[in-house]
Design an enzyme around this catalytic site. Structure first.
Site, short mmCIF file in Angstrom:
data_model
loop_
_atom_site.label_atom_id
_atom_site.label_comp_id
_atom_site.label_asym_id
_atom_site.label_seq_id
_atom_site.Cartn_x
_atom_site.Cartn_y
_atom_site.Cartn_z
N PHE A 143 43.54 44.73 32.55
CA PHE A 143 44.68 44.90 31.63
C PHE A 143 44.56 46.19 30.82
O PHE A 143 44.79 46.20 29.59
CB PHE A 143 44.81 43.72 30.68
N ASN A 157 40.59 39.10 36.05
CA ASN A 157 39.79 40.19 35.48
C ASN A 157 39.66 40.18 33.97
O ASN A 157 39.13 41.12 33.39
CB ASN A 157 40.39 41.54 35.93
N ASN A 215 40.92 45.07 42.82
CA ASN A 215 40.94 45.70 41.50
C ASN A 215 40.32 44.79 40.46
O ASN A 215 40.42 43.57 40.54
CB ASN A 215 42.38 46.08 41.11
#
Length: 340
Positions: free
Chosen positions: A118, A183, A114
């Protein structure tokens, strides 16, 4: 039954769409009269209760952050037998996350990549939902995982975390500082001890009496993991969550071309099992016995959970295997632990 259904039907849907569809069902299961029937099937045996963080957990097994980003499915997840739900990651400022597609299955590896980024509705929205949950007094422990807002520069990260902590700590059973997602640009740099120390100090001050934990990455060196564990103890934190997703792609069964085409993102699921145990043992060796260590990564079966507990975990979390093992995964874990 469920694995066959997943392979035949559910795996054909876009992973993010399938997640939202599944969450809709979970929300229904959390509302009466469906919750009454669900709880009758899934309620953990009293022998599984764990005392930690000054709280009573009905089971040592809970849902990791990332599954319920906006605190919308807590009642349903509790009804399905999970001993705690860690919502989030929540940021002070609402954000859409990274462009789609951003969630990918590696079915042969029982894993997921993934790069969600957020995506969440922000701390104010989460606080309103948590306040409603508190009025209903669900019998599951609710942790809140907080992260840095993307629009905030790394240099101003502390104030951003403090804003979230101030808003959410009074409504959380515990608060977790996420400095380890791969990420959000620059986030993992906050794990350096000299940067992390003042951040944790400020967030702890803002959190008041709410237990504070920090979530670390598995890609740190062993020395860095021990250093953060020592820092957490020195700064008076209540615990460590070990660990987040990995940027490593080692040991995958899925062919390299497919993995390369997916691109960046954090890997979770079965391939993390070995490193998860290594990180857990490192952390446990560096902290006092009463210090809470939550193990997460590569957890699929009751024996996986038992192995983490025997290696020193206070509590255990899972996420990715929910996709592959189905809605009664929590019940499967709990019954397996009782049987063992």
């Amino acid at each position: 039954m469920y694995p066959l259904l997943f392979r035949a039907v559910l795996s054909r849907f876009d992973p993010e769409f399938a997640h939202h569809a599944g969450m809709a069902v979970i929300r229904v299961l959390g509302a009466p009269p469906f919750s009454w029937a669900t709880r009758a099937l899934t309620k953990p045996d009293p022998s599984l209760q764990v005392q930690a963080l000054g709280l009573t957990f009905s089971s040592p097994f809970g849902i990791a952050a990332g599954f319920d980003k906006n605190a919308v499915g807590v009642r349903g997840l509790a009804a399905l037998g999970f001993g705690h739900v860690e919502v989030g990651t929540v940021t002070a400022i609402p954000q859409d996350g990274n462009p789609k597609p951003r969630l990918f299955r590696l079915i042969a590896d029982r894993a997921v990549i993934n790069r969600m980024g957020f995506n969440n509705e922000g701390a104010d929205a989460a606080a309103r939902r948590l306040a409603r949950l508190r009025r209903g007094a669900p019998d599951t422990v609710i942790g809140v995982n907080i992260g840095k807002s993307r629009v905030v520069d790394v240099e101003n990260a502390t104030a951003d975390y403090v804003a979230s902590a101030t808003r959410l700590a009074p409504l959380a059973d515990y608060l977790a500082v996420n400095v380890s997602s791969p990420n959000t640009p620059g986030l993992r740099g906050l794990q350096a001890v000299e940067t992390l120390a003042p951040l944790l100090r400020a967030v702890r001050a803002a959190s008041g009496e709410t237990p504070l934990l920090v979530k670390i990455a598995p890609d740190l060196s062993d020395e860095e993991i021990v250093a953060i564990a020592n820092l957490a103890v020195d700064e008076g934190l209540a615990g460590i969550i070990a660990h987040n997703t990995t940027v490593s792609r080692d040991g995958l069964t899925t062919d390299a071309a497919t993995v390369a085409q997916i691109g960046a993102g954090g890997l979770s699921g079965a391939p993390l099992k070995e490193r998860s145990l290594q990180v857990l043992r490192l952390v446990r060796s560096a902290v006092p016995e009463e210090f809470c260590v939550i193990a997460v990564g590569g957890v699929e079966t009751p024996s996986d959970v038992q192995e983490r507990l025997e290696a020193g975990a206070t509590l255990v979390q899972g996420y990715t295997a929910f996709l592959y093992r189905g809605p009664f995964w929590g019940r499967e874990i709990n019954r397996g632990l009782v049987a063992r």
